[in-house]
Design a protein around this motif. Structure first.
Motif, mmCIF file in Angstrom:
data_model
loop_
_atom_site.group_PDB
_atom_site.id
_atom_site.type_symbol
_atom_site.label_atom_id
_atom_site.label_comp_id
_atom_site.label_asym_id
_atom_site.label_seq_id
_atom_site.Cartn_x
_atom_site.Cartn_y
_atom_site.Cartn_z
ATOM 1 N N ALA A 162 0.822 -1.213 0.000
ATOM 2 C CA ALA A 162 0.000 0.000 0.000
ATOM 3 C C ALA A 162 0.855 1.262 0.000
ATOM 4 N N THR A 163 1.921 1.268 0.785
ATOM 5 C CA THR A 163 2.777 2.456 0.789
ATOM 6 C C THR A 163 3.505 2.614 -0.536
ATOM 7 N N THR A 206 0.806 3.834 -3.186
ATOM 8 C CA THR A 206 0.366 5.209 -2.945
ATOM 9 C C THR A 206 1.511 6.201 -2.884
ATOM 10 N N SER A 251 3.421 7.416 7.369
ATOM 11 C CA SER A 251 2.047 6.920 7.445
ATOM 12 C C SER A 251 1.793 5.938 8.581
#
Length: 166
Positions: free
Chosen positions: A125-126, A129, A136
């Motif tokens: 996900a990091t 994105t 985060s």
């Protein structure tokens, strides 16, 4: 990538990567689920679970701790459940834990330590994105680790004090 309403060309461009992304996701989830069996087959698994099961705390709290730790070790909620329930549900039943209560608490606690910084899903996900982990993770920790852990204990307390709700 934005949707352009020009003869469906924008939609085709938008949907083009979906099959590849879906295949990657299915492979990742399958691998993480199988990881639970690997964790359970490790030589230290019996001694760790034996120690956890014999702690002097309420039974549903033992369920939370066992599943949360194995979820954290395997990096996935399904893997944590797969490493715990098939091997310990009989022990939990012998402790007098209601199987309905076990189910409810197990579902909640499988979501506690599944997003540690080492979790592949969090890393993906990091990456997708383009948000750095160090920027985060504090938000991820609050929403997916702290909140779910608190909720797991609240559910366990409710089902311990009011077992007829299970």
């Amino acid at each position: 990538m934005s949707y352009k309403n020009k003869g469906g060309g924008g939609l085709k461009e938008l949907l083009n990567p979906v099959p590849k992304q879906a295949a990657e996701l299915l492979l990742q989830v399958g691998a993480l689920g199988a990881l639970g069996a690997v964790v359970a087959a490790s030589p230290v698994f019996p001694s760790i679970t034996e120690g956890l099961v014999h702690m002097q705390i309420p039974g549903l709290f033992k369920v939370i701790i066992c599943i949360a730790l194995l979820t954290g070790a395997s990096g996935s909620g399904p893997a944590g459940l797969n490493a715990t329930l098939p091997y310990l549900s009989e022990s939990f039943a012998q402790m007098g834990i209601n199987m309905n209560a076990l189910h409810r608490v197990a579902v909640f606690s499988s979501q506690t330590l599944d997003t540690l910084p080492t979790n592949p899903g969090f890393a993906v996900a990091t990456s997708v994105t383009d948000v750095p982990m160090n920027k985060s993770y504090k938000y991820v920790f609050i929403t997916t680790v702290l909140n779910t852990t608190i909720t797991s204990f609240v559910v366990a307390i409710i089902l311990t004090v009011l077992p007829f709700l299970a």
